[in-house]
Scaffold this motif. Sequence first.
Motif: not given
Length: 413
Positions: A206, A211, A343, A346, A375
């Motif tokens: 992550a 990403a 995001v 979480r 992240f």
Amino acid sequence: MKYLLTFLAAALMLTACQSEEEPIIEPDIDRTASRTVIFYVSGENDLSIFAASDTAEIAKGSVNLKDNQHCIAFIDLAEKNIGPSIWEFKGGKRELVMQYEQDFYNSDPRKMKEVLNWIINKYPAKSYGLVLWGHASAWYNKNDSVDVSKEISYYQAPRRSYGRDSGDNTSDSKKGLVINIPSMAQVLENLSAKLDFIFCDCCNMANAATAFELRKSANLLIASPAEIPGTGAPYDKILPGLFSTQSDYYKEVVDPYVEDANNKLPMAVIQLNQMEQFAAATATILQTINPTRDAELNFNNLIYYDGSKSSGVRLLYDIKDFMLANSAPAAYSVWETSLNKTVVYRQCTDNKTWTTSGHVNFDDFKMSADRCACFSAHIPLEQHELNSYSRGLNTYFRKMQWFWAVNWDAYGW
């Protein structure tokens, strides 16, 4: 107890794999599934011992799968005389679908693409999910001579991107070929079907650079910014989530995993089609910070997810914590709006740590949900070149699309 069960499961798995009476079934391709979930088990390394318990959990979880749900696993282990194979899990059992006659590197992009397309074509579905099982270390590789534009760019490296195949069916932890993230992204982007999600049951995935590379590969990336337990996810508990059709199905994956880890595992769900706007927002806020020199940045007590406890090197800072500490409130507020669109979920519990192999000194910071995006991002620093653990990472960072998307080159990197 779990380790004892792991060893027992490993023995049972070895027996099953070697049995001459193991049935090889023909895949059922007469129906289109609602979802096919593919497990890519890169276990020809020192994680091989954990594969047996995890596949046993997958089998247990498959009891409640419906007829139009396909649970398929490609498995490559560090076991002599056992080559790569493909299995279907259903009704609490597993059945052998494909036994490859010759061993190959599961980290070879050509073979990864071949395996995944074979499964996709044999098990057609309305949607697909991919579980990456194995070693990982974000996007990091220290071999900065690799041309990531080429289709084949996997190589031996002391740090890993994803997977590691020893090449000789051993669990040797000091050798093996890995696939870098740009090469893996090329594979996943060019599959015969688009992935709904990529769930990474591996460390440090992550992160912004990974990403961004994967932004065209799937809709969602479900991963941890930190190291994960060697035992991996509790698959019997999360399997329903991997097949759920709810819009927030990812919660059924993340929450049981975090709970199983005693709330000591940060996890994030990244909306990959938001990564380009997030990169633009990050480029804008970096202009206000002007990160040209280490001394001008605030790293005091910042949350980080990788490094070397013995040498004091810190890597993969939580991107939210870094921006909070180094940007003005007005600029941060605009950037945070973009972060929250990216995001989308979480799990970051206050004052909790996670299992680490000497990569993080938890005396350096305290986890805090209001500071934690779960992240991470690489912040290139001059000090990285002074330590053997991190030397070369700033150079390799330039090979990542994220580097250019947020204009790190404008600050002398």
